[in-house]
Design an enzyme around this catalytic site. Structure first.
Site, short mmCIF file in Angstrom:
data_model
loop_
_atom_site.label_atom_id
_atom_site.label_comp_id
_atom_site.label_asym_id
_atom_site.label_seq_id
_atom_site.Cartn_x
_atom_site.Cartn_y
_atom_site.Cartn_z
N ARG A 177 41.83 46.68 47.11
CA ARG A 177 41.30 46.24 46.04
C ARG A 177 40.00 47.22 45.49
O ARG A 177 39.16 46.76 44.95
CB ARG A 177 40.69 45.00 46.45
CG ARG A 177 41.62 43.75 46.59
CD ARG A 177 42.76 43.42 45.78
NE ARG A 177 43.76 42.75 46.14
CZ ARG A 177 44.98 43.28 46.72
NH1 ARG A 177 45.17 44.61 46.56
NH2 ARG A 177 45.76 42.61 47.40
N SER A 227 40.84 34.65 43.32
CA SER A 227 40.24 35.14 44.59
C SER A 227 38.65 35.43 44.30
O SER A 227 38.99 36.77 43.80
CB SER A 227 40.92 35.82 45.48
OG SER A 227 42.11 35.14 45.82
N GLU A 297 35.07 40.14 45.56
CA GLU A 297 36.17 40.72 44.75
C GLU A 297 36.00 40.71 43.41
O GLU A 297 36.23 41.96 42.76
CB GLU A 297 37.76 40.04 45.16
CG GLU A 297 38.73 40.84 44.58
CD GLU A 297 40.32 40.33 44.91
OE1 GLU A 297 40.37 40.28 45.92
OE2 GLU A 297 40.68 40.42 43.93
C1 FAD Z 1 44.54 33.17 38.44
C2 FAD Z 1 44.11 34.46 38.84
C3 FAD Z 1 45.09 35.05 39.85
C4 FAD Z 1 44.86 36.45 40.46
N1 FAD Z 1 45.60 36.87 41.42
C5 FAD Z 1 45.40 38.07 41.94
C6 FAD Z 1 46.25 38.91 42.89
O1 FAD Z 1 47.07 38.07 43.15
N2 FAD Z 1 46.10 40.16 43.36
C7 FAD Z 1 44.97 40.69 42.82
O2 FAD Z 1 44.90 41.89 43.07
N3 FAD Z 1 44.39 40.02 41.66
C8 FAD Z 1 44.43 38.92 41.45
N4 FAD Z 1 43.45 38.33 40.36
C9 FAD Z 1 42.34 39.33 39.99
C10 FAD Z 1 42.71 40.30 38.66
O3 FAD Z 1 43.85 39.56 37.90
C11 FAD Z 1 43.02 41.51 39.12
O4 FAD Z 1 41.87 42.13 40.01
C12 FAD Z 1 43.19 42.70 37.70
O5 FAD Z 1 43.43 43.67 38.53
C13 FAD Z 1 41.97 42.68 36.92
O6 FAD Z 1 42.43 43.15 35.65
P1 FAD Z 1 41.64 42.78 34.18
O7 FAD Z 1 42.51 43.46 33.43
O8 FAD Z 1 41.73 41.35 34.01
O9 FAD Z 1 40.50 43.55 34.54
P2 FAD Z 1 38.79 42.73 34.17
O10 FAD Z 1 38.33 41.63 34.71
O11 FAD Z 1 38.85 42.83 32.77
O12 FAD Z 1 37.97 44.01 34.64
C14 FAD Z 1 37.81 44.31 35.87
C15 FAD Z 1 37.13 45.85 36.18
O13 FAD Z 1 38.18 46.75 35.69
C16 FAD Z 1 37.60 47.34 34.84
N5 FAD Z 1 38.69 47.92 33.78
C17 FAD Z 1 39.45 47.08 33.38
N6 FAD Z 1 40.42 48.04 32.39
C18 FAD Z 1 39.98 49.06 32.54
C19 FAD Z 1 40.68 50.23 32.34
N7 FAD Z 1 41.29 50.53 31.16
N8 FAD Z 1 39.92 51.33 32.50
C20 FAD Z 1 39.21 51.50 33.65
N9 FAD Z 1 38.53 50.44 34.12
C21 FAD Z 1 38.98 49.19 33.63
C22 FAD Z 1 36.53 46.72 33.87
O14 FAD Z 1 35.66 47.46 33.38
C23 FAD Z 1 35.92 45.84 35.28
O15 FAD Z 1 34.90 46.62 35.90
C24 FAD Z 1 43.92 37.03 39.90
C25 FAD Z 1 43.05 36.58 38.91
C26 FAD Z 1 43.13 35.40 38.44
C27 FAD Z 1 42.26 34.77 37.25
#
Ligand code: FAD
Length: 305
Positions: A177, A227, A297
């Site tokens: 992560r 999570s 996380e």
């Molecule tokens: C219901 C639910 C279930 C989930 N299940 C999982 C799971 O099974 N496994 C898991 O790993 N995660 C899970 N997550 C967490 C989440 O989906 C992941 O961590 C995902 O990778 C976050 O991506 P995001 O685009 O939504 O990032 P955001 O939440 O928008 O951003 C998170 C971070 O990433 C950075 N970021 C976003 N895009 C970029 C980019 N293009 N370049 C550089 N930095 C960037 C942002 O600046 C921020 O600091 C879950 C979340 C929810 C709500």
């Protein structure tokens, strides 16, 4: 609230006015459905626009924040000063043989569906992760034994000076992560995934199975950030929270999920402050009862009201 007409004019030289929103509420851009406003929410449509926006923010010494799909973020109630960049319009996904090239604003769920359609195996684990490709690289997202690290080959990023770089997966130091993307301030523009030819029925069966597991265990009926805590070595965060008697514990509209103790849900009109207070309460209680420090996380950004 901002009124920096000069900056607004400069942003309009880079992209169209529909892509530059001022004092924009961010709650609809996050999975928790709360959070304050962005001074400027900018949605670039090309890599060049991304580079120009980064350079403009540097030139004006304006704070700069990147939003992915908002599924791993808590945005505080006071919102985010400066420029917030949203990459959702950079969302192309392309397949060449066993390689998928996806732009950072594409949803990783859609990339896994593309893999299924192209009879490629390796991205089944991602079929229920609601993040963007960029967010998935940033967090080395993973589930059910798979993670981005297993399939990522290379990436195109923009550095904090606006320079475009091509990096290998190893350059990102992906581990559980985490990545080094925040240390370098990289903006991921594109990712190349290497997959293997597979049996479409088997790929689909695996994705259906993982979706069933997710839907039966996770409180997907309420907004949340997934999570809240990383898995502490030797334990499961959800089990520790459950055994601490915290399931159902509520502060304002935030509640430790009754279905999965590792989730905190927005039960009703929750504020970021209530959600954060509940996270801290859970950390304190688990530390007192089990002497385990739960590490978040989810990322918390922005300002207090
Ligand atoms: C219901 C639910 C279930 C989930 N299940 C999982 C799971 O099974 N496994 C898991 O790993 N995660 C899970 N997550 C967490 C989440 O989906 C992941 O961590 C995902 O990778 C976050 O991506 P995001 O685009 O939504 O990032 P955001 O939440 O928008 O951003 C998170 C971070 O990433 C950075 N970021 C976003 N895009 C970029 C980019 N293009 N370049 C550089 N930095 C960037 C942002 O600046 C921020 O600091 C879950 C979340 C929810 C709500």
């Amino acid at each position: 609230m901002v009124n920096n007409h000069h900056l607004y004019e400069e942003l309009l030289k880079i992209t169209t006015n529909e892509n530059v929103l001022v004092n924009q509420p961010l709650k609809d851009y996050t999975y928790t459905r709360f959070g304050g406003q962005a001074d400027y929410l900018v949605t670039p449509e090309t890599y060049q626009e991304v580079q120009q926006i980064v350079k403009l923010a540097n030139e004006h010494k304006i704070a700069f924040t990147l939003l992915g799909n908002g599924s791993n973020l808590i945005i505080k109630d006071g919102g985010i000063r400066g420029i917030v960049m949203n990459l959702s319009k950079l969302n192309k996904v392309e397949t060449n043989d066993e390689v998928i090239i996806a732009q950072s604003g594409a949803r990783i769920i859609d990339v896994s569906r593309e893999a299924l359609a192209e009879k490629l195996t390796g991205l089944e684990f991602a079929c229920g992760i609601p993040g963007s490709v960029g967010g998935a690289l940033f967090m080395n997202a993973g589930a059910y034994g798979g993670e981005v690290k297993d399939v990522l080959v290379s990436t195109k990023v923009v550095d904090r000076y606006g320079k475009l770089l091509e990096l290998s997966a190893e350059d990102l130091d992906l581990s559980y992560r985490t990545s080094n993307i925040p240390d370098h301030g990289y903006i991921v523009l594109e990712a190349t995934f290497s997959l293997k030819a597979g049996d479409q029925h088997e790929i689909k069966a695996m994705m259906d199975d993982l979706t069933f597991k997710r839907e039966s265990k996770q409180p997907l009926e309420y907004p949340s950030c997934g999570s809240v805590f990383k898995r502490p070595p030797g334990y499961f965060a959800g089990k520790l929270i459950q055994d601490s008697g915290l399931q159902g514990k509520q502060i304002g509209g935030a509640q430790v999920s009754e279905k999965h103790a590792g989730f905190i849900v927005n039960r009703e009109n929750c504020t970021a402050q209530e959600y954060i207070d509940l996270i801290r309460f859970v950390q304190k209680t688990v530390k007192e009862k089990y002497n385990v420090a739960l590490e978040r996380e989810v990322r918390i950004i922005g300002e207090d009201l």
